[in-house]
Design an enzyme around this catalytic site. Structure first.
Site, mmCIF file in Angstrom:
data_model
loop_
_atom_site.group_PDB
_atom_site.id
_atom_site.type_symbol
_atom_site.label_atom_id
_atom_site.label_comp_id
_atom_site.label_asym_id
_atom_site.label_seq_id
_atom_site.Cartn_x
_atom_site.Cartn_y
_atom_site.Cartn_z
ATOM 1 C CG HIS A 98 -13.440 8.120 3.156
ATOM 2 N ND1 HIS A 98 -13.122 6.863 3.605
ATOM 3 C CD2 HIS A 98 -12.284 8.839 3.199
ATOM 4 C CE1 HIS A 98 -11.822 6.825 3.910
ATOM 5 N NE2 HIS A 98 -11.302 8.002 3.658
ATOM 6 C CD GLU B 262 9.978 -9.309 1.227
ATOM 7 O OE1 GLU B 262 8.885 -8.933 0.758
ATOM 8 O OE2 GLU B 262 10.735 -10.095 0.627
ATOM 9 C CG HIS C 27 19.111 -8.255 -5.258
ATOM 10 N ND1 HIS C 27 18.388 -8.025 -6.393
ATOM 11 C CD2 HIS C 27 18.484 -9.273 -4.611
ATOM 12 C CE1 HIS C 27 17.369 -8.878 -6.453
ATOM 13 N NE2 HIS C 27 17.402 -9.640 -5.383
#
Lengths: 666, 666
Positions: A266, A414, A476
């Site tokens: 990798h 999103e 929020h």
């Protein structure tokens, strides 16, 4: 596994793939860094695509109707660079390959957006590339709808590894692509069953074939080291009207005995011992960076293969009616249509004359609607917050059945939105707007970074920007987001104080071409603060004196943004009543303010006056403007659930408190 | 749809569900705010769970072996609050319900972690709750492995809407839960086919049943308004050894004619007209906030149902051998085992005596390994970056077949890791460590916020922290992340300058119980800067004088973190040679420095001296320490791909440049 090499004189796709392998290995060994697994493992797949299917002309990298190729597994960047070099891209000459990962080269560690060199988007952060590709495929269909098959009709291919597919964003965009039936999208999955940590079955049980099929994709499985099989599968994929995924079974690090099918392939180092062993193993007799003439020619031919098709396309474009031609060229240049500025000026006039306290997000929605009427390339979306943000309005949705729609139902996704916006943007011909709550910008944050890094535009509208949302509570209420967005280099963060500044923010956002813009909107009504009519965009200076001190030399300067500008104005009233000449500075954009000359900044900031910043957010960064001795009225922690007025009082963001901060320092 | 109401005298689950509906509506109407759709639509599901299956005792909310219930669709919080109130949780009395969304109540707009009130985790940002639940289910299996079925053997239930399932994080955790075969995990999907934007088929084509099955889950589909059917499905789910998803078909806003099965039900306002209509429609004759005695009793019985089981559990716990009992109690109290501090002291001694320049991430890995040896509850994971971060080491993996493992193969799923860590933490009994590259912290950023908001611990190790990674290039070079992490309230950001400070960072991270810690690690070797042996944790003060000025009163103060501390030390040498007495301050944590008294801060910062900050990152925030007139040597934009030394020179982060910034200001 024993690997057969071709030794007869003819050049076929397997030989061409070997050229990718050795060029990539030579570059990686020379750089003493880089990820060998992908170029070795994916060479056959890429060869099949680039020599048989991909519509491109290396001599004209930015041909608008080229197929797009996204190298989503960006760590394996030498696969892309080798392809581009072999195909003859001028900006990907052999010196670039030799300078892989050297400062100043076109061959960065991970591919960086550089369309004239054949790099369609920046990749590396996993999942971003495949998501960009979905956005490109949307852009293609939108432009196809406007200009027809003669002018826009191309495929988008994304090369993906296992890592991209594991990231959450993959699920989001696989779902959207299937739902929208983006038939001209093809994912080539390098199914090598190995990641940096080891076999994928350490972390993956899901059957990818079932997964894609369950999302409405056409799926095939082939031997990824059989280029003919890959080419045939791509042909079948192109015929199907669903998006296609081709699972190409490969071996990571193919051809290098020490690392093949091993996690070390990798990102592990390879040396000349490895390349020697690979030369022996694969029957490659050429020196580093050398290619026999017939192979070089074959690759060059592949790179020039699309020239005649491009010329035919050019002839069709030239034959368009003049207005259509001009419109297409305008879109490709990324220019806005004539007269759009009038929308801004009209809105400013209207807002200046009105006494209405309008929520920031509503003003933003009005600007979007008005601009969308005159800017046909404007495409919008607001993941499941259409009602709360009113950013859909008159637009009809872009669906599998209606490619003329201009509103994308992203679902509650999103991250997909942000990355698809970037894909649409780098595709060209689209001005993309995405809207969500400011707290959810975290979910798409990395896409903002990539837009800023690529220096491409994008209008990100973030609403519900503070404790001013009230009862929905601290989950929020963004208190740290202004700072965290301002931290992103090349991002403009605009926080308008009222509807007039909102119109100016949209003006700035539309004009910007070299980076993204975040427009930060309140949910609660914003008192009008700009009461005099002027055509000049005052927000363009980033900060300006909204209300000058009266009754003597300025002694205090209140600096505020967004909804807190009216708090500052009220504090100014208190201070003026106490005979403290006080100015209020609105600072909708720190970035634009920093770009002003020092004299202007000094004048606005009021050198030598007492300074207090006011923003319903954390202090981080404000010291630059208020100084170590200055005051700040804002948040020092998370918010709370409650009535808006209660919250502002509770957290002490009041005119009285601002005035006290000033008087304590006089 | 016409809805049948029960009018005979007996109390069944449907009646009990009506109590949830009306209590929720009454609270929402009173608050004039809140999301009615979920409590109305999900009442039957929740009733089936709470009255038939959930193992809990409202009189002992923190019973360690209780089943966990996560209300992932946090916007519908009144469903949870109604349940807790009706079941008799002391901290969820009727005043709390009446004060829904009022400042200071226990009933915030979205549920906030409050275990003594029955709120197991903070939810609202979609997807976080279900991911927390997967972490809880892992924690349960780990503790079950240690203590056996008698002591730890419980289920974890998550109530999820469509929104949670669309978010990318859902795909990540569904994959992990299936892969790990977390058989004691049950998702209850409120399949109402409606979101705030409208019908889910606007954005979703995927078949959720196939999706979960393809991830190794047991799946059932039932009528979500038939509590008996839901209860039966839960019983079957508990029998299956795979994680279970129960698709409960419901109607959003059930019972209120105006909004039932309409997008307006999600978050729209309801009024007394709506509740009047619902009373009529559902045959509910009671006044707001009133409940007939038989229903109240039935709910109270449900809340007390687990008392005898809890007592039996307590007896089993009491019967444990003393050492086991003490160990279990220690874990539940969240205390570390005796003697762990010695690991830190030993490491500091060893590092102080060594001249080795050790990469930050390697030192961190060593600390993790050493601490894991003495802290059995320490659980680690590094999404596909095990090799690059060396944060696995001796640990064997936690797998479906080995619940004694302590390393989690998350796959390339950072967001899942962060949220699962939070889930493990709030479950209790686990100290969770998660490691990835600093740039990928963006992918899990919201989980850091939620940990900080919940005030719970969590050790987040972020490596490859600057341009010091070199050739991988700007996609992987975090320049804005120190600022963006520092912006999060209640997050400690620790950036150690060498291995000694790394040991101190781990000391601080292990001790912290009221919020998360980010340990920021370099990839490149860090020169040892702390050369004197001391047991005191100097990093605990956040910033300290590492090298005092010599040869006179201090004239310059260089402030630096991490890898740039050695740049500052070299600059000090240059300045001292120019007879400028210069101090170097190491500032591993701004948050801890801010907590010191003003006198200490002034002394360290060197009031009146020339100050220059040095950090290979953006300036944002540094003005607080260097002042408006101070200097800063760092990054002003994104990085580049190249050799590390080349990059530091290219971007001007050098001792010479730091010295120049000082001399220009003397």
């Amino acid at each position: 596994m024993n690997i057969q090499s071709k030794t007869n004189g003819t050049v076929d796709m397997r030989d061409m793939a070997q050229a990718i392998r050795f060029l990539s290995m030579d570059a990686i060994v020379r750089a003493q860094d880089g990820h060998p697994g992908t170029p070795l493992g994916g060479a056959d797949i890429a060869t099949a695509l680039f020599t048989r299917h991909l519509k491109f002309d290396a001599a004209a990298p930015e041909w608008p109707d080229r197929d797009r190729f996204v190298h989503s597994a960006g760590h394996g960047s030498m696969l892309l660079y080798s392809l581009l070099h072999l195909c003859g891209y001028e900006e990907m000459g052999i010196d670039e390959i030799r300078n892989f990962r050297v400062l100043g080269s076109n061959t960065a560690g991970h591919p960086e957006y550089h369309p004239s060199a054949g790099i369609e988007t920046t990749t590396g952060p996993l999942g971003q590339g495949i998501a960009n590709a979905v956005g490109m495929a949307v852009a293609e269909r939108i432009l196809n709808h406007r200009f027809g098959d003669d002018i826009v009709d191309h495929y988008t291919y994304a090369y993906t590894g296992d890592g991209c597919l594991m990231e959450g964003i993959a699920a989001e965009v696989i779902a959207i692509a299937g739902h929208l039936k983006l038939g001209k999208l093809v994912f080539l999955w390098d199914d090598n069953r190995m990641t940096d940590d080891g076999p994928t079955d350490q972390a993956v049980s899901e059957d990818q074939v079932v997964r894609f099929e369950n999302n409405g994709w056409h799926v095939q499985s082939v031997d990824g080291h059989d280029p003919e099989a890959v080419a045939a599968a791509i042909a079948a994929a192109k015929q199907d009207d669903r998006p296609s995924m081709i699972a190409c079974r490969t071996f990571i690090g193919y051809g290098v005995p020490r690392i093949q099918n091993d996690r070390a392939a990798h990102g592990g180092k390879i040396t000349t011992e490895d390349t020697d062993a690979a030369r022996e193993n694969l029957g490659w007799t050429h020196a580093p960076f050398e290619l026999p003439g017939d192979l070089a020619q074959a690759w060059h031919n592949a790179g020039a293969r699309g020239a005649s098709e491009r010329e035919a396309w050019q002839a069709r474009l030239d034959a368009l009616p003049a207005a259509d031609r001009a419109e297409f060229d305008r879109l490709m240049r990324g220019e806005l249509p004539e007269g759009w500025e009038q929308v801004i000026l009209d809105a400013k006039r209207r807002y200046t004359e009105s006494d209405e306290a309008k929520p920031g997000i509503r003003a933003s929605g009005e600007m979007l609607s008005a601009l969308a009427d005159v800017i046909p390339e404007l495409i919008s979306g607001a993941p499941d917050l259409e009602a709360a943000t009113q950013h859909k309005r008159q637009m009809r949705p872009f669906t599998r059945d209606d490619r003329g729609g201009r509103y994308i139902h992203y679902g509650v996704r999103e991250h997909a939105m942000g990355a698809m916006m970037n894909g649409m943007t780098v595709h060209g011909g689209i001005r993309s707007v995405g809207t969500t709550f400011l707290v959810f910008s975290d979910y798409m944050r990395h896409t903002l970074r990539v837009a800023a890094l690529m220096r491409v535009p994008g209008v990100f509208v973030f609403s519900h920007d503070s404790i001013g949302i009230g009862k929905n509570g601290p989950t929020h209420q963004p208190v740290e987001y202004l700072a965290s967005l301002r931290a992103i280099p090349n991002m403009w963060v605009l926080r308008p104080a009222d509807a007039v500044e909102m119109a100016e923010a949209w003006d700035l956002a539309m004009r910007r071409s070299d980076g993204p813009v975040s427009i930060i909107c309140s949910r609660q009504p914003l008192d009008p603060v700009r009461r005099t009519q002027e055509d000049e965009n005052l927000s363009a200076r980033g900060g300006y004196v909204l209300a000058e001190a009266e009754g003597g030399a300025r002694r205090a300067t209140l600096l505020a943004t967004g909804s807190e500008v009216s708090v500052a104005l009220a504090a100014r009233d208190l201070l003026q009543a106490q005979r403290v000449p006080t100015a209020v500075v609105s600072m909708p954009s720190w970035e634009l303010f920093e770009a002003q000359d020092a004299a202007y900044r000094r004048e606005v900031l009021g050198d030598g006056t007492v300074r207090v910043g006011v923003e319903a957010a954390v202090r981080l960064g404000w010291d630059r403007y208020v100084g170590m001795e200055g005051g700040f009225v804002g948040m020092s922690g998370f918010g709370a659930s409650g009535d808006v007025a209660d919250l502002y009082r509770h957290f002490g963001i009041t005119a009285e408190r601002v005035a006290e901060e000033v008087t304590a320092r006089l």
